[in-house]
Design a protein around this motif. Structure first.
Motif, PDB file in Angstrom:
ATOM      1  N   VAL A   1      81.416  46.403 119.131  1.00 42.89           N
ATOM      2  CA  VAL A   1      81.162  48.008 118.801  1.00 42.89           C
ATOM      3  C   VAL A   1      79.981  48.379 119.769  1.00 42.89           C
ATOM      4  CG1 VAL A   1      80.290  49.653 117.113  1.00 42.89           C
ATOM      5  CG2 VAL A   1      81.776  47.883 116.360  1.00 42.89           C
ATOM      6  N   GLN A   2      80.521  49.509 120.209  1.00 45.82           N
ATOM      7  CA  GLN A   2      79.212  50.234 121.156  1.00 45.82           C
ATOM      8  C   GLN A   2      78.992  51.822 120.726  1.00 45.82           C
ATOM      9  OE1 GLN A   2      80.610  49.940 125.233  1.00 45.82           O
ATOM     10  NE2 GLN A   2      79.777  48.044 125.458  1.00 45.82           N
ATOM     11  N   LEU A   3      77.720  51.896 120.923  1.00 48.61           N
ATOM     12  CA  LEU A   3      77.204  53.500 120.490  1.00 48.61           C
ATOM     13  C   LEU A   3      76.952  54.071 121.716  1.00 48.61           C
ATOM     14  CD1 LEU A   3      75.086  52.796 117.338  1.00 48.61           C
ATOM     15  CD2 LEU A   3      77.329  53.208 117.471  1.00 48.61           C
ATOM     16  N   GLN A   4      77.443  55.209 122.146  1.00 55.69           N
ATOM     17  CA  GLN A   4      77.096  55.770 123.265  1.00 55.69           C
ATOM     18  C   GLN A   4      76.500  57.197 122.791  1.00 55.69           C
ATOM     19  OE1 GLN A   4      77.727  54.725 126.383  1.00 55.69           O
ATOM     20  NE2 GLN A   4      76.388  56.717 127.083  1.00 55.69           N
ATOM     21  N   ALA A   5      75.293  57.467 123.194  1.00 58.16           N
ATOM     22  CA  ALA A   5      74.400  58.637 122.929  1.00 58.16           C
ATOM     23  C   ALA A   5      74.565  59.443 124.077  1.00 58.16           C
ATOM     24  CB  ALA A   5      73.103  58.307 122.574  1.00 58.16           C
ATOM     25  N   SER A   6      74.296  60.969 123.885  1.00 56.84           N
ATOM     26  CA  SER A   6      74.524  61.848 125.039  1.00 56.84           C
ATOM     27  C   SER A   6      74.010  63.148 124.451  1.00 56.84           C
ATOM     28  CB  SER A   6      75.893  62.099 125.561  1.00 56.84           C
ATOM     29  OG  SER A   6      76.656  62.604 124.355  1.00 56.84           O
ATOM     30  N   GLY A   7      73.561  63.681 125.383  1.00 60.81           N
ATOM     31  CA  GLY A   7      73.293  65.294 125.080  1.00 60.81           C
ATOM     32  C   GLY A   7      71.976  65.533 125.418  1.00 60.81           C
ATOM     33  N   GLY A   8      70.894  64.633 125.623  1.00 61.89           N
ATOM     34  CA  GLY A   8      69.460  64.772 126.093  1.00 61.89           C
ATOM     35  C   GLY A   8      69.408  65.731 127.283  1.00 61.89           C
ATOM     36  N   GLY A   9      68.125  66.093 127.603  1.00 62.86           N
ATOM     37  CA  GLY A   9      67.816  66.752 128.710  1.00 62.86           C
ATOM     38  C   GLY A   9      66.488  67.513 128.588  1.00 62.86           C
ATOM     39  N   LEU A  10      66.415  68.359 129.583  1.00 63.72           N
ATOM     40  CA  LEU A  10      65.113  69.015 129.629  1.00 63.72           C
ATOM     41  C   LEU A  10      65.313  70.590 129.025  1.00 63.72           C
ATOM     42  CD1 LEU A  10      62.104  69.848 130.661  1.00 63.72           C
ATOM     43  CD2 LEU A  10      63.115  70.494 132.865  1.00 63.72           C
ATOM     44  N   VAL A  11      64.353  71.053 128.139  1.00 62.39           N
ATOM     45  CA  VAL A  11      64.501  72.256 127.393  1.00 62.39           C
ATOM     46  C   VAL A  11      63.124  72.700 127.321  1.00 62.39           C
ATOM     47  CG1 VAL A  11      64.503  71.123 125.143  1.00 62.39           C
ATOM     48  CG2 VAL A  11      65.852  73.438 125.540  1.00 62.39           C
ATOM     49  N   GLN A  12      63.115  74.172 127.252  1.00 61.61           N
ATOM     50  CA  GLN A  12      61.897  74.818 127.023  1.00 61.61           C
ATOM     51  C   GLN A  12      61.537  74.901 125.488  1.00 61.61           C
ATOM     52  OE1 GLN A  12      62.397  78.599 128.746  1.00 61.61           O
ATOM     53  NE2 GLN A  12      61.751  77.894 130.969  1.00 61.61           N
ATOM     54  N   PRO A  13      60.351  75.039 125.222  1.00 63.42           N
ATOM     55  CA  PRO A  13      60.228  75.072 124.022  1.00 63.42           C
ATOM     56  C   PRO A  13      60.617  76.381 123.213  1.00 63.42           C
ATOM     57  CG  PRO A  13      57.886  74.891 125.258  1.00 63.42           C
ATOM     58  CD  PRO A  13      58.928  74.939 126.190  1.00 63.42           C
ATOM     59  N   GLY A  14      61.091  76.259 121.999  1.00 67.56           N
ATOM     60  CA  GLY A  14      61.760  77.019 121.177  1.00 67.56           C
ATOM     61  C   GLY A  14      63.534  76.955 121.557  1.00 67.56           C
ATOM     62  N   GLY A  15      63.782  76.157 122.710  1.00 64.01           N
ATOM     63  CA  GLY A  15      65.331  76.114 122.630  1.00 64.01           C
ATOM     64  C   GLY A  15      65.935  75.044 121.874  1.00 64.01           C
ATOM     65  N   TYR A 107      75.917  44.571 111.671  1.00 63.15           N
ATOM     66  CA  TYR A 107      74.925  45.341 111.173  1.00 63.15           C
ATOM     67  C   TYR A 107      73.657  46.024 112.108  1.00 63.15           C
ATOM     68  CZ  TYR A 107      76.418  42.965 106.821  1.00 63.15           C
ATOM     69  OH  TYR A 107      77.245  42.498 106.012  1.00 63.15           O
ATOM     70  N   ASP A 108      72.825  46.851 111.583  1.00 63.99           N
ATOM     71  CA  ASP A 108      71.895  47.585 112.534  1.00 63.99           C
ATOM     72  C   ASP A 108      72.179  47.568 114.053  1.00 63.99           C
ATOM     73  OD1 ASP A 108      68.392  46.816 113.114  1.00 63.99           O
ATOM     74  OD2 ASP A 108      69.218  48.564 112.573  1.00 63.99           O
ATOM     75  N   ARG A 109      73.243  48.484 114.056  1.00 65.04           N
ATOM     76  CA  ARG A 109      73.509  48.552 115.724  1.00 65.04           C
ATOM     77  C   ARG A 109      72.906  49.848 116.294  1.00 65.04           C
ATOM     78  NH1 ARG A 109      77.642  45.973 117.872  1.00 65.04           N
ATOM     79  NH2 ARG A 109      76.309  46.674 119.528  1.00 65.04           N
ATOM     80  N   TRP A 110      72.628  49.842 117.562  1.00 69.39           N
ATOM     81  CA  TRP A 110      71.614  50.682 118.109  1.00 69.39           C
ATOM     82  C   TRP A 110      72.293  51.391 119.636  1.00 69.39           C
ATOM     83  CZ3 TRP A 110      67.206  52.976 116.274  1.00 69.39           C
ATOM     84  CH2 TRP A 110      66.667  52.387 115.060  1.00 69.39           C
ATOM     85  N   GLY A 111      72.455  52.764 119.864  1.00 76.37           N
ATOM     86  CA  GLY A 111      72.832  53.202 120.908  1.00 76.37           C
ATOM     87  C   GLY A 111      71.764  53.076 121.899  1.00 76.37           C
ATOM     88  N   GLN A 112      71.909  53.477 123.237  1.00 74.90           N
ATOM     89  CA  GLN A 112      71.149  53.166 124.236  1.00 74.90           C
ATOM     90  C   GLN A 112      69.780  54.286 124.456  1.00 74.90           C
ATOM     91  OE1 GLN A 112      73.765  55.185 124.626  1.00 74.90           O
ATOM     92  NE2 GLN A 112      73.294  56.772 126.238  1.00 74.90           N
ATOM     93  N   GLY A 113      69.908  55.453 123.827  1.00 74.79           N
ATOM     94  CA  GLY A 113      68.897  56.282 124.029  1.00 74.79           C
ATOM     95  C   GLY A 113      69.213  57.431 124.971  1.00 74.79           C
ATOM     96  N   THR A 114      68.706  58.620 124.405  1.00 76.45           N
ATOM     97  CA  THR A 114      68.993  59.686 125.230  1.00 76.45           C
ATOM     98  C   THR A 114      67.550  60.470 125.322  1.00 76.45           C
ATOM     99  OG1 THR A 114      70.185  61.505 125.991  1.00 76.45           O
ATOM    100  CG2 THR A 114      69.906  61.220 123.589  1.00 76.45           C
ATOM    101  N   LEU A 115      67.196  60.855 126.501  1.00 79.44           N
ATOM    102  CA  LEU A 115      65.659  61.367 126.607  1.00 79.44           C
ATOM    103  C   LEU A 115      65.676  63.018 126.375  1.00 79.44           C
ATOM    104  CD1 LEU A 115      62.785  61.225 127.304  1.00 79.44           C
ATOM    105  CD2 LEU A 115      63.467  61.350 129.843  1.00 79.44           C
ATOM    106  N   VAL A 116      65.040  63.243 125.429  1.00 82.73           N
ATOM    107  CA  VAL A 116      64.669  64.851 125.290  1.00 82.73           C
ATOM    108  C   VAL A 116      63.357  65.091 125.813  1.00 82.73           C
ATOM    109  CG1 VAL A 116      64.697  66.643 123.462  1.00 82.73           C
ATOM    110  CG2 VAL A 116      66.238  64.877 123.237  1.00 82.73           C
ATOM    111  N   THR A 117      63.303  66.079 126.627  1.00 85.41           N
ATOM    112  CA  THR A 117      61.945  66.618 127.154  1.00 85.41           C
ATOM    113  C   THR A 117      61.795  68.151 126.859  1.00 85.41           C
ATOM    114  OG1 THR A 117      62.112  64.832 128.930  1.00 85.41           O
ATOM    115  CG2 THR A 117      60.431  67.014 129.162  1.00 85.41           C
TER     116      THR A 117
END
Length: 120
Positions: A1-15, A107-117
């Motif tokens: 089983v693999q977990l694939q995270a996506s959707g992170g990125g750079l966003v302005q405050p309030g976004g 049990y207790d599987r993690w995705g690779q992480g996506t950076l939100v700035t």
């Protein structure tokens, strides 16, 4: 089983941002799915969780600004984050507490992480 995270990125405050995490493999059922985050120099912390039936929990820091949801048919969990603040800057990780596959329970599987700035 693999977990694939996506959707992170750079966003302005309030976004806003919408994170996704899809589990793949010979999956029969997934129990609780959740999002955690880890800011630089800090410990990983819970953001939100959702049970298979849709019961949700949120950290106080994101309550009212974030919505966790899931699509059981797609084995995917989402995190909609609004009114983002610089304090929300972190690597976001998806997690599942257990997954039933055709051959075993994982049990207790993690995705690779996506950076939100969040920054102007």
């Amino acid at each position: 089983v693999q977990l694939q995270a996506s959707g992170g990125g750079l966003v302005q405050p309030g976004g806003s941002l919408r994170l996704s995490c899809a589990a793949s493999g010979s999956i029969l059922s997934i129990n609780v799915m959740g999002w955690y985050r880890q800011a630089p120099g800090k410990q990983r912390e819970l953001v939100a969780t959702i049970s298979r039936s849709g019961t949700t929990t949120y950290a106080d820091s994101v309550k009212g600004r974030s919505t966790i949801s899931r699509d059981n048919a797609k084995n995917t969990v989402y995190l909609q984050m609004n009114s983002l603040k610089p304090a929300d800057t972190a690597v976001y990780y998806c997690n599942v507490d257990w997954i039933v596959t055709t051959t075993k329970i994982e049990y207790d599987r993690w995705g690779q992480g996506t950076l939100v700035t969040v920054s102007s």
